[in-house]
Design a protein around this motif. Structure first.
Motif, PDB file in Angstrom:
ATOM      1  N   ASN A   1      28.289 -10.078 -12.673  1.00 14.73           N
ATOM      2  CA  ASN A   1      29.716  -9.802 -12.505  1.00 14.73           C
ATOM      3  C   ASN A   1      30.311  -9.498 -13.872  1.00 14.73           C
ATOM      4  OD1 ASN A   1      29.949 -10.150  -9.676  1.00 14.73           O
ATOM      5  ND2 ASN A   1      29.833 -12.373  -9.950  1.00 14.73           N
ATOM      6  N   PHE A   2      31.179  -8.506 -13.926  1.00 12.66           N
ATOM      7  CA  PHE A   2      31.713  -8.057 -15.209  1.00 12.66           C
ATOM      8  C   PHE A   2      33.176  -7.668 -15.042  1.00 12.66           C
ATOM      9  CE2 PHE A   2      32.487  -4.564 -18.289  1.00 12.66           C
ATOM     10  CZ  PHE A   2      32.158  -5.221 -19.478  1.00 12.66           C
ATOM     11  N   ASN A   3      34.002  -8.148 -15.946  1.00 15.79           N
ATOM     12  CA  ASN A   3      35.416  -7.761 -15.962  1.00 15.79           C
ATOM     13  C   ASN A   3      35.556  -6.469 -16.764  1.00 15.79           C
ATOM     14  OD1 ASN A   3      38.155  -7.430 -16.481  1.00 15.79           O
ATOM     15  ND2 ASN A   3      38.545  -9.639 -16.497  1.00 15.79           N
ATOM     16  N   GLU A   4      36.070  -5.421 -16.111  1.00 21.87           N
ATOM     17  CA  GLU A   4      36.112  -4.115 -16.772  1.00 21.87           C
ATOM     18  C   GLU A   4      36.908  -4.085 -18.068  1.00 21.87           C
ATOM     19  OE1 GLU A   4      38.320  -3.224 -12.808  1.00 21.87           O
ATOM     20  OE2 GLU A   4      36.939  -4.749 -13.534  1.00 21.87           O
TER      21      GLU A   4
ATOM     22  N   LYS B   1      30.870  -1.811 -15.251  1.00 21.48           N
ATOM     23  CA  LYS B   1      30.997  -2.795 -14.168  1.00 21.48           C
ATOM     24  C   LYS B   1      30.006  -2.473 -13.049  1.00 21.48           C
ATOM     25  CE  LYS B   1      34.357  -4.550 -10.761  1.00 21.48           C
ATOM     26  NZ  LYS B   1      34.807  -5.874 -11.182  1.00 21.48           N
TER      27      LYS B   1
ATOM     28  N   HIS C   1      26.844  -4.800 -11.991  1.00 20.46           N
ATOM     29  CA  HIS C   1      26.855  -5.332 -10.631  1.00 20.46           C
ATOM     30  C   HIS C   1      25.531  -5.023  -9.936  1.00 20.46           C
ATOM     31  CE1 HIS C   1      27.717  -5.449  -6.282  1.00 20.46           C
ATOM     32  NE2 HIS C   1      28.566  -6.412  -6.609  1.00 20.46           N
TER      33      HIS C   1
ATOM     34  N   CYS D   1      34.898  -3.624 -21.115  1.00 19.18           N
ATOM     35  CA  CYS D   1      34.269  -2.329 -21.402  1.00 19.18           C
ATOM     36  C   CYS D   1      34.803  -1.725 -22.695  1.00 19.18           C
ATOM     37  CB  CYS D   1      34.505  -1.362 -20.230  1.00 19.18           C
ATOM     38  SG  CYS D   1      33.712   0.243 -20.424  1.00 19.18           S
TER      39      CYS D   1
END
Length: 729
Positions: free
Chosen positions: A389-392, A380, A384, A395
């Motif tokens: 934008n990344f939703n953890e 994340k 960033h 992962c």
């Protein structure tokens, strides 16, 4: 449809692929339509084909500007293999002779060369500009385009002259700029400098789902690296170090621990560097230990791990270097070691730079610190940084932070306080300033703005530094705050942040962790193979030593001394090579006495189902240090110990200790030439015979038994060295 079929046919013909990856087809079409094109694609995404294929399909020669000779050679070799003839691709740089340069220009002029790789320094030479004016240039590809920006991790001033040179060659030459690492700020710099603000932009996700990211506190780092590499023997890996000296040290340590490794840095001869690179590509070497000079553009798909011995200078550098792992989509482990001392060193490197450059460097370094210390999903944070934008949850536990048990806290009150501060202070300060106010640090800057008189001053002291670092980091990651990179990282409130102040809601943040305190594993209980002394095995080894000593009519300590036996009981050596790693056991002792010991240990390990430590014993070069090697050479030349000591600037007592250490490690030394000068033959025989029957090798006990009036400590020590060398080695 016809164009698409033509592209696929050419892709199949030249490269043997049936389909394009991601945006490759659209990028190639853009170039073939003579449009400026900007490609931001992560390492391993297939950037090279984006300019190689249209170059092969276009009339004239494509100029590829590339920063490294190694990169050029690697790509030219590949193109020649695909194209079937050598003149299809050439490079023009300082490594070529005049004859070779003439041959390159002849092939280009004859229309046989479709891609000409040029270093930025070579591009600006007038003779080369004149030559390029005389040929048909299909387009210009600027590889590693982030080198244009001083905000990039690998800024090169020559890159900023590229547009001027292109304009000199001919007007309206299409340009494709490519990079694997570009923050929004760097992207803007590239487009502005290359005058391609209207370019078609293709930006792929920076996410590399197959890479596992991990940061560890730096403690006993050399041993950690050797343990990791030895547990992954046969796999290709790269270890990055900041200094040439550290590169040599780590490569040497890996080599003597049975790992096929080589150093790579700018201080080595170019031919040596080229050979090293070839050996890595041809799998004659498993591990390259390198400064950041290594790896840019190296197309080795099966690098399985990238280790950073020192924390990198920037997130761009870190991303690009870790991106060399798992390019084939397979396993890729990215392990970095972090310490405050490394950060201090990097900060010192910047202190002599101009103020603006120092400010930029400090901000770039700060991002690395925040990344390392944060307990938030590593992926994340990386994404960033590059504007994604990344939703953890995505992962999939592919980083240490997502796998770890995290301490979280209710952040509503803390976040509201920070957002209010930024708003009330007028968006003029960075996170460091905000934290200093909250912690009650009365700096000159805080006093000048009279914030030491505000209600916020020292109001966060009770919660502690780690909490506020966590709040500020996650406020930015979750887009409540944004850093103004054009203005030294000053914080500003986002729409999301303003909305939160109007309608706050409960949310939890995770607590940063102090990275300079080594964490203890949950399963670190004392057990076999974990470093605890195995007393049962120790007694068995002592019994064996006693038995062999009786057979050979030698005191037990001549076979192996107690510290050596104790080390065997924590590391369980089960072959001759491993036994030689034990302190006090060299080649001589191992070959003379070792076999029954390793047989006993091997059987004991099997019978008791012992899990031996992977990091068994880290060999060091201590007993091969320059001083010891010099001492051995001088003794071979029969130079007196006093003279050796004087030449090395050490005392006679210190030289005796060094000689004793050499002998106890299993090296045989002939000191008779010196001993015969200082101790008469009868007294030598008396001390020698004494040690033959002694139960211990103590000098104090020998002085007591032989009489301190007749002998001094140095004489006993000399004779003990002679005794151990002749009978034990």
């Amino acid at each position: 449809m016809q164009i698409k079929k033509s592209l696929i046919d050419n892709l199949q013909t030249f490269f043997g692929f049936d389909n394009f990856k991601g945006d490759q087809e659209a990028i190639i079409t853009s170039i073939l339509e003579k449009k400026d094109t900007f490609v931001i694609m992560p390492t391993g995404g297939g950037k090279s084909i984006c300019y190689q294929l249209p170059a092969l399909m276009s009339e004239g020669t494509a100029i590829v500007i590339s920063p490294l000779i190694a990169l050029m050679k690697n790509q030219v070799d590949q193109l020649r293999a695909f194209g079937g003839y050598d003149s299809i691709a050439h490079f023009l740089n300082s490594s070529l002779t005049k004859t070779e340069i003439t041959k390159v220009k002849e092939d280009v002029t004859a229309g046989q060369t479709k891609l000409l790789y040029v270093a930025p320094e070579s591009l600006t030479k007038q003779e080369n500009i004149d030559f390029l004016k005389s040929i048909t240039v299909s387009f210009v590809a600027v590889d590693e385009a982030h080198c244009i920006s001083e905000w990039g991790h690998d800024f090169r001033p020559e890159y900023r002259k590229i547009r001027q040179v292109i304009n000199n060659i001919r007007e309206n030459i299409p340009v494709i700029a490519l990079t694997a690492t570009a923050t929004p700020k760097v992207q803007h710099d590239i487009q502005k400098n290359l005058q391609m603000t209207k370019a078609n932009i293709f930006k792929s996700s920076f996410n590399r789902p197959n890479l596992y990211y991990e940061v560890k506190p730096k403690s006993d780092v050399l041993k950690e690296i050797i343990r990791y590499v030895k547990s992954n023997l046969g796999k290709s890996g790269i270890v990055y170090c900041l200094s040439r000296k550290k590169v040599e040290e780590v490569a040497n340590a890996l080599e003597i621990n049975g790992v096929k490794s080589l150093p790579y840095h700018a201080g080595l001869d170019p031919k040596v560097r080229a050979d090293t690179q070839d050996k890595f590509l041809m799998e004659d070497v498993d591990v390259i230990v390198a400064t950041i000079a290594f790896g840019m553009g190296i197309d080795k798909p099966d690098v399985r791990y990238v280790i950073h011995h020192d924390i990198p200078k920037s997130m761009e550098g870190y991303y690009q270097e870790t991106g060399r792992a798992g390019r084939d989509g397979g396993e890729g482990h990215c392990l970095a070691f972090y310490s405050d001392k490394d950060v201090e060193k990097l900060a010192k490197f910047m202190k002599d730079k101009p103020v603006s450059e120092r400010e930029i460097g400090t901000q770039i370094l700060k991002e690395v610190i925040d990344y390392s210390e944060s307990a938030v999903c590593r992926r994340k944070q990386i994404l960033h940084y590059f504007g994604e934008n990344f939703n953890e949850a995505g992962c999939n536990n592919m980083c240490d932070n997502c796998r770890a048990q995290k301490q979280s806290f209710n952040a509503e009150e803390h976040l509201s306080k920070v957002l209010n501060m930024v708003q009330e202070f007028g968006e003029k300060f960075d996170d460091h300033y905000v934290i200093n106010v909250l912690m009650g640090q009365e700096t000159a800057q805080i006093q000048s703005y009279k914030h030491h008189q505000s209600s916020y001053f020292a109001s966060g002291k009770a919660e502690g530094l780690f909490l506020w670092k966590s709040v500020l980091r996650q406020a930015v990651l979750n887009n409540f705050l944004a850093k103004d990179v054009d203005n030294f990282g000053l914080l500003r409130l986002t729409k999301n942040g303003q909305s939160y102040l109007t309608s706050p809601y409960a949310l939890r943040f995770v607590m940063n962790r102090p990275m300079d305190i080594p964490e203890k594993d949950d399963d670190s209980a004392v057990q076999h193979g974990s470093g605890a002394l195995d007393t049962q095995l120790l007694q068995m080894l002592k019994d064996l030593r006693k038995k062999i000593a009786k057979q050979k009519n030698l005191p037990p300590f001549v076979i192996f001394q107690d510290p050596s036996l104790e080390e065997m009981c924590t590391h369980y050596p089960i072959n001759m090579d491993e036994l030689k790693h034990i302190s006090g056991v060299g080649n001589g002792k191992a070959s003379k006495f070792g076999t029954p010991f390793i047989e006993l240990i091997n059987k004991y390990v099997e019978d008791n189902d012992i899990d031996r430590p992977i990091d068994f014993v880290v060999k060091t070069t201590a007993n091969k240090s320059a001083l010891k090697v010099s001492i051995i050479q001088n003794i071979d030349r029969q130079i007196s110990l006093e003279d050796i000591a004087a030449s090395k600037g050490i005392t006679y007592e210190e030289i005796l200790k060094e000689v004793e250490s050499i002998v106890s490690s299993g090296t045989k030394l002939n000191l008779n030439y010196f001993i015969d000068e200082v101790i008469d033959e009868d007294r030598q025989d008396e001390v020698f015979d004494y040690f033959k029957t002694a139960e211990v090798d103590s000098i104090d006990k020998a002085l007591e038994d032989l009489g301190s009036d007749d002998y001094n400590r140095e004489e006993i020590q000399l004779m003990r060295i002679k005794f151990m060398s002749e009978l034990g080695n």
